[in-house]
Scaffold this motif. Sequence first.
Motif, PDB file in Angstrom:
ATOM      1  N   GLY A 175       0.826  -1.197   0.000  1.00 47.15           N
ATOM      2  CA  GLY A 175       0.000   0.000   0.000  1.00 47.15           C
ATOM      3  C   GLY A 175       0.856   1.241   0.000  1.00 47.15           C
ATOM      4  N   ASP A 176       0.209   2.374   0.276  1.00 46.35           N
ATOM      5  CA  ASP A 176       0.928   3.654   0.284  1.00 46.35           C
ATOM      6  C   ASP A 176       0.646   4.401   1.577  1.00 46.35           C
ATOM      7  N   ALA A 177       1.016   5.684   1.579  1.00 41.71           N
ATOM      8  CA  ALA A 177       0.908   6.473   2.798  1.00 41.71           C
ATOM      9  C   ALA A 177      -0.535   6.695   3.227  1.00 41.71           C
ATOM     10  N   LYS A 178      -1.498   6.518   2.327  1.00 46.46           N
ATOM     11  CA  LYS A 178      -2.894   6.696   2.718  1.00 46.46           C
ATOM     12  C   LYS A 178      -3.307   5.671   3.772  1.00 46.46           C
ATOM     13  N   LEU A 179      -2.718   4.467   3.718  1.00 44.56           N
ATOM     14  CA  LEU A 179      -3.036   3.458   4.724  1.00 44.56           C
ATOM     15  C   LEU A 179      -2.554   3.920   6.097  1.00 44.56           C
ATOM     16  N   LEU A 180      -1.391   4.552   6.151  1.00 47.70           N
ATOM     17  CA  LEU A 180      -0.904   5.090   7.423  1.00 47.70           C
ATOM     18  C   LEU A 180      -1.853   6.154   7.949  1.00 47.70           C
ATOM     19  N   GLN A 181      -2.375   6.978   7.047  1.00 49.53           N
ATOM     20  CA  GLN A 181      -3.310   8.021   7.455  1.00 49.53           C
ATOM     21  C   GLN A 181      -4.597   7.428   8.001  1.00 49.53           C
ATOM     22  N   VAL A 182      -5.108   6.399   7.348  1.00 52.50           N
ATOM     23  CA  VAL A 182      -6.354   5.771   7.795  1.00 52.50           C
ATOM     24  C   VAL A 182      -6.162   5.121   9.158  1.00 52.50           C
ATOM     25  N   LEU A 183      -4.993   4.497   9.380  1.00 58.98           N
ATOM     26  CA  LEU A 183      -4.739   3.811  10.637  1.00 58.98           C
ATOM     27  C   LEU A 183      -4.252   4.748  11.734  1.00 58.98           C
ATOM     28  N   GLY A 184      -4.123   6.009  11.445  1.00 55.42           N
ATOM     29  CA  GLY A 184      -3.756   6.981  12.477  1.00 55.42           C
ATOM     30  C   GLY A 184      -2.280   7.070  12.749  1.00 55.42           C
ATOM     31  N   VAL A 185      -1.425   6.639  11.814  1.00 57.95           N
ATOM     32  CA  VAL A 185       0.030   6.754  11.973  1.00 57.95           C
ATOM     33  C   VAL A 185       0.464   8.031  11.257  1.00 57.95           C
ATOM     34  N   ASP A 186       0.803   9.053  12.025  1.00 55.97           N
ATOM     35  CA  ASP A 186       1.104  10.365  11.449  1.00 55.97           C
ATOM     36  C   ASP A 186       2.561  10.769  11.618  1.00 55.97           C
ATOM     37  N   ASP A 187       3.445   9.775  11.618  1.00 59.78           N
ATOM     38  CA  ASP A 187       4.873  10.049  11.787  1.00 59.78           C
ATOM     39  C   ASP A 187       5.473  10.445  10.433  1.00 59.78           C
ATOM     40  N   PRO A 188       5.986  11.674  10.253  1.00 58.89           N
ATOM     41  CA  PRO A 188       6.555  12.086   8.950  1.00 58.89           C
ATOM     42  C   PRO A 188       7.716  11.203   8.516  1.00 58.89           C
ATOM     43  N   ALA A 189       8.544  10.751   9.458  1.00 58.32           N
ATOM     44  CA  ALA A 189       9.680   9.908   9.086  1.00 58.32           C
ATOM     45  C   ALA A 189       9.218   8.584   8.499  1.00 58.32           C
ATOM     46  N   THR A 190       8.126   8.067   9.019  1.00 58.92           N
ATOM     47  CA  THR A 190       7.583   6.817   8.490  1.00 58.92           C
ATOM     48  C   THR A 190       7.083   7.011   7.067  1.00 58.92           C
ATOM     49  N   VAL A 191       6.380   8.103   6.823  1.00 54.44           N
ATOM     50  CA  VAL A 191       5.879   8.399   5.473  1.00 54.44           C
ATOM     51  C   VAL A 191       7.049   8.559   4.506  1.00 54.44           C
ATOM     52  N   LYS A 192       8.108   9.247   4.936  1.00 53.27           N
ATOM     53  CA  LYS A 192       9.268   9.475   4.059  1.00 53.27           C
ATOM     54  C   LYS A 192       9.977   8.155   3.755  1.00 53.27           C
ATOM     55  N   ALA A 193      10.126   7.282   4.764  1.00 50.93           N
ATOM     56  CA  ALA A 193      10.790   5.996   4.537  1.00 50.93           C
ATOM     57  C   ALA A 193      10.001   5.143   3.552  1.00 50.93           C
ATOM     58  N   LEU A 194       8.691   5.195   3.644  1.00 48.72           N
ATOM     59  CA  LEU A 194       7.864   4.427   2.713  1.00 48.72           C
ATOM     60  C   LEU A 194       8.031   4.962   1.297  1.00 48.72           C
TER      61      LEU A 194
END
Length: 953
Positions: A667-686
């Motif tokens: 998946g992409d960063a939208k899944l992190l948003q839906v699950l409530g994971v709002d860590d910028p470093a995590t989004v950048k690593a993905l």
Amino acid sequence: MKTWFHSWRAAIRIARRDAWRSKGRSALVLAMIALPILGVSALDLTYRSSELSPAERLERTIGAADARFRDAQVGGVPIFQDPTGEMSTPAKDYEDGPWPSGPTDVAKTIPAGATVLTDALGSAKLTTTHGLLGAEVRELKASDPIAHGIMTLLEGRFPEKSDEVMATSHFLETSGLSVGSTLSARNFDRPYRIVGSYELPDSLTTDQVNALPGAFLAPYAKAVEKAGLPAPDTSVTYLVRKSGGFTWNSVKEINAKGVSVVSRAVVLDPPAASEVPLNQKDGWGGDGAGPGPGAAELASLATVVGLAMLEICLLAGPAFAVGARRSRRQLGLVGANGGARSHIRAIVLSGGLVIGVAAAVIGIVLAVVLTLALQPVLEDTMSQRFGAFDVRPLELLGIALLAVLTGLLAAIVPAVTASRQTVLASLTGRRGIRRSSRVLPLIGLTALLVGGAIALFGSMFSEQVTLVAAGSALAELGVVAMTPALVGLFGRTGRWLPLSPRLALRDAVRNRGRTAPAVAAVLAAVAGTVAVTTYMAGREAQNRAGYEATLPYGVASVFVQEEGGRDVPAVREAVQRNFPVDVRADVGRISVGKPGCPPWGGEGCGRYEVVVPPANECPLYATVPGGGDASEKYTPEQRRKLLTEDWRCKDSASSGMYVSDGGLLIGDAKLLQVLGVDDPATVKALADGRIVAFNRALVGKDGTVGIKQITDIAAADKASEEGRPVPGEVSSLPAYLVPGDKKTYGLQALMTPATAKAAGLSTVPLGLYVSTDRLPDSEQRQKLDSDLAKLGGNVEVHLEEGFVNDYGIVLLSLVVFAGLVTIGAAGIATGLAQADAEADLRTLAAVGAPPRVRRTLSGFQCGVVAAMGVILGSAAGLLPAIGLRLTEEREQIRAYEQSFAEGWNTDLTPPDLPIVIPWETLAGLIVAVPLGAALLAALVTRSRGALARRAVT
């Protein structure tokens, strides 16, 4: 010479005449007794008629054949089976070796000269007027005499050509098709014409289509494989007819070739248990001694029947008492003409006998008529046809005797009371001074104390739940016995009440013989309701405290694991159309093997694993060479320390929703948003092409996550059983470990489709996650379910709504039931009080009381009875519920302590089972029910009574 027969005959004639003269009261008591008899008789007739004999069962399973041959799928090794052919197992033990598997050539085991009919069963997604519908496809020549009885033709005819099929009536109803329509299947353009409709007598709700052998399943499998998808599984059995049938010895000979047999001769005349080799095998024997099956069910049934009889007796008893009181002049004349007290008792008891016999006859006759009339409805409800309409005369006679016994029990107390009245009091109509028994309240108090002590002992010191139930029942009976005395105590509150309620309360206290049984009936109904609601309220509080959300509130997950996610686009569109979607995150999964392989594998398919580095494995779950349990080498203290202190074991015990093997999604960063994971470093690593890992056990020392592709599943399973490394190609990808302990609801790792493609991993769509602006309502969910049903596949939908009380509707139903019983019992008591107090009402009218006094007095009479019963029942119902909760808490604490001693506890907090009093339910019962009963009684009561002549004394 006059004998007891003549006196009883006269008593029965008098009772029959009185019952006919007082039609209203007689009909009321008769209905109270006849309704349960009607229900029990109808249940008996329905159960016996739906219980098929062995011959009827065989007709529906093997038709007119002598046997059905089935491959046991053990590679042809010898097997043992039971006489019915339902259970089988290899004859040899394979504890130290791999379990045998594989097909057997069943055709070679069929004796020469036998007539054989193949019966193949598969599945397909068939086209309908609404879309697609997953259904069974059966290839059986239904017109062959051997298949007679398996299918029942309803309309049209059996298929005769390869392009003809017939369908079950339920399939036609669900699909919107009819006889004469055409259908096809997904990935299969060949059309078939429906020429008939049929049903399976044992499964009326099955969606099935029948074709000639070889006409559908084989060409459909080729078309599906041509489309690049795995072909559906097909099972084949053989209906065999042979002169002389198949004896038990013949069956055992066939079992030696790895084939199980359902033999008509064996089922109809089974061998002795000692002659069945399966019974001699460890874990399969049936020679264990012990109580007969269904002992607990029989005990529960006896308890329910006993309580029902007690309830009826409590409600019907006052009716017989009022009847005896209104006939006191007639009973007095019997005494004046030389009749003994036994004759008077016989007359009143005969009233119960007459009503009981009439109720038995009417109830059973109506049960037979209604069961026959409603047979189609009952069959549809049970989803199977009856066998022969089975009437068991002895069982119905026992039910009839139960009705007669209930009538006699209800008339015992009025009969004894009437026989004790003097002739002079009976003829003059004077009631005299009646004192309530002083012994009965003492007996009731003793039963209450003893029962409470037993329930307390069972809840605090014993492990037997039956002790709590028995003690609570005894205590409740004690309260019932104390009811007359308690009614007298309620009467002392009348001095503070206005005129009408004071008169109603005084009347209830003065006529305790009429009031106490009605109050006791209300008490019994309310006590059961309060007990269940209190117990369920405690369970609800416990479940609410232990509830763990599987997704963020308002988030929905939708997965499609069949056919390589082919239906995901249609599912995505349906969700967008019906749900108030805020953010949508599409997800996929890794696929190993040919396109369209499901996650569970199949022919030509493999699977994958997220590799856990050996250094990150929990020592308790580590692989042991040669097989075995790694935890056995640790002491309980060491196991407990590992589970509570070692991060490798703590993380491995984490829970969450199943998303895929290893918790890995594409998946992409939208899944992190839906699950409530709002860590910028995590989004950048993905976005940088790294795998985002939420479980540190997956990340090796080199900062990578390994993904192993397994193409040979059989070799992998064998290696796993032997404790060897599973063979497969491992791809190592750079990973980013998300810091902290973020709740990801089962998601362990995430990577983008581009990362998977760069690593050479094949992916297929799996589904989507969506967050919503607001929680979808029932209408939106129903529309989504309807749209998904048109796809004909298995779509897994989960919407996180937070904790939902599953017991809410049950609690409401119980409160309504208790309210109806309470109002009914209070209404009966009020009607009897009006019939018994006509003289008092006429006196009130004579001294100038306005007409509305009659209505208000009637309402307060009903309300007083309901209020006393509800208050006493609420108090009596708390004891069993609290006792059961305490018993459950002790059991869970004992299990916790045992687990703690063995070292398997990850939570050091002992279990706590809350005891919650449902105050809202109690308030509704105590306030609303008596008020409703009073208002209802006041509304249905006439303001003016009929004038009557003065009674002749």
